[in-house]
Write a protein that holds these residues in place. Sequence first.
Motif, mmCIF file in Angstrom:
data_model
loop_
_atom_site.group_PDB
_atom_site.id
_atom_site.type_symbol
_atom_site.label_atom_id
_atom_site.label_comp_id
_atom_site.label_asym_id
_atom_site.label_seq_id
_atom_site.Cartn_x
_atom_site.Cartn_y
_atom_site.Cartn_z
ATOM 1 N N LYS A 70 41.290 43.572 32.292
ATOM 2 C CA LYS A 70 41.994 44.404 31.474
ATOM 3 C C LYS A 70 40.821 45.270 30.646
ATOM 4 O O LYS A 70 41.641 46.295 29.918
ATOM 5 N N LEU A 71 39.645 45.396 30.732
ATOM 6 C CA LEU A 71 38.824 46.213 30.188
ATOM 7 C C LEU A 71 38.487 47.479 31.053
ATOM 8 O O LEU A 71 38.914 47.214 32.235
ATOM 9 N N ASP A 72 38.182 48.624 30.370
ATOM 10 C CA ASP A 72 37.934 49.786 31.291
ATOM 11 C C ASP A 72 36.737 49.696 31.731
ATOM 12 O O ASP A 72 35.612 49.579 31.020
ATOM 13 N N LYS A 73 36.563 49.817 33.027
ATOM 14 C CA LYS A 73 35.550 49.679 33.921
ATOM 15 C C LYS A 73 34.560 50.963 33.806
ATOM 16 O O LYS A 73 33.216 50.709 34.103
ATOM 17 N N ASN A 74 35.011 51.871 33.309
ATOM 18 C CA ASN A 74 34.087 52.925 33.541
ATOM 19 C C ASN A 74 33.633 53.380 32.027
ATOM 20 O O ASN A 74 33.026 54.156 31.672
ATOM 21 N N LYS A 75 34.028 52.583 31.050
ATOM 22 C CA LYS A 75 33.470 52.725 29.604
ATOM 23 C C LYS A 75 32.454 51.260 29.668
ATOM 24 O O LYS A 75 32.497 50.312 30.129
ATOM 25 N N ALA A 76 31.542 51.746 28.604
ATOM 26 C CA ALA A 76 30.611 50.672 28.214
ATOM 27 C C ALA A 76 30.876 49.368 27.718
ATOM 28 O O ALA A 76 31.890 49.591 26.960
ATOM 29 N N VAL A 77 30.313 48.411 28.127
ATOM 30 C CA VAL A 77 30.721 46.974 27.838
ATOM 31 C C VAL A 77 29.521 46.323 27.100
ATOM 32 O O VAL A 77 28.485 46.528 27.582
ATOM 33 N N TYR A 78 29.589 45.888 25.799
ATOM 34 C CA TYR A 78 28.632 45.221 25.115
ATOM 35 C C TYR A 78 28.804 43.786 24.958
ATOM 36 O O TYR A 78 29.843 43.271 24.627
ATOM 37 N N VAL A 79 27.821 43.011 25.728
ATOM 38 C CA VAL A 79 28.043 41.455 26.031
ATOM 39 C C VAL A 79 27.122 40.859 25.273
ATOM 40 O O VAL A 79 25.842 41.035 25.268
ATOM 41 N N TYR A 80 27.642 39.575 24.790
ATOM 42 C CA TYR A 80 26.730 38.652 23.994
ATOM 43 C C TYR A 80 27.235 37.030 23.996
ATOM 44 O O TYR A 80 28.651 36.972 24.098
#
Length: 128
Positions: free
Chosen positions: A79-89
Amino acid sequence: MKFKPLLTLVILFTIISCQSQTSESIKTIEVKAFAKEIKSSKKPQLLDVRTPTEYTEGHIDNALNIDWQGSHFEHEVQKLDKNKAVYVYCRSGKRSLKASEKLAELGFKKIYNLDGGFLQWTSENQKK
């Protein structure tokens, strides 16, 4: 007999090229850089991959909780945008690195993994 070394070489090349593509999209960064990135992003995709219980005990503001160990992880991250940065923790950085690798496999282009996880975040007195 000459075919076997060639096949081995092709398989090795394929494995190496797949790994480099995945690792190029993932950057593990320290707390200050992570905080700077999420503050400078407009509506960052901030992903907490800990369990719901861990999440309720404390999390970074505006983080979306999708449990890496849960059965719906792949479905939910789609559901997230694959072309936008994702910040994971996560808690310490291990689960988030695995989750980041999965995100890269799924086609996410820019992934930032928090080095040391939420433990490091809180120890450096960042805003929860």
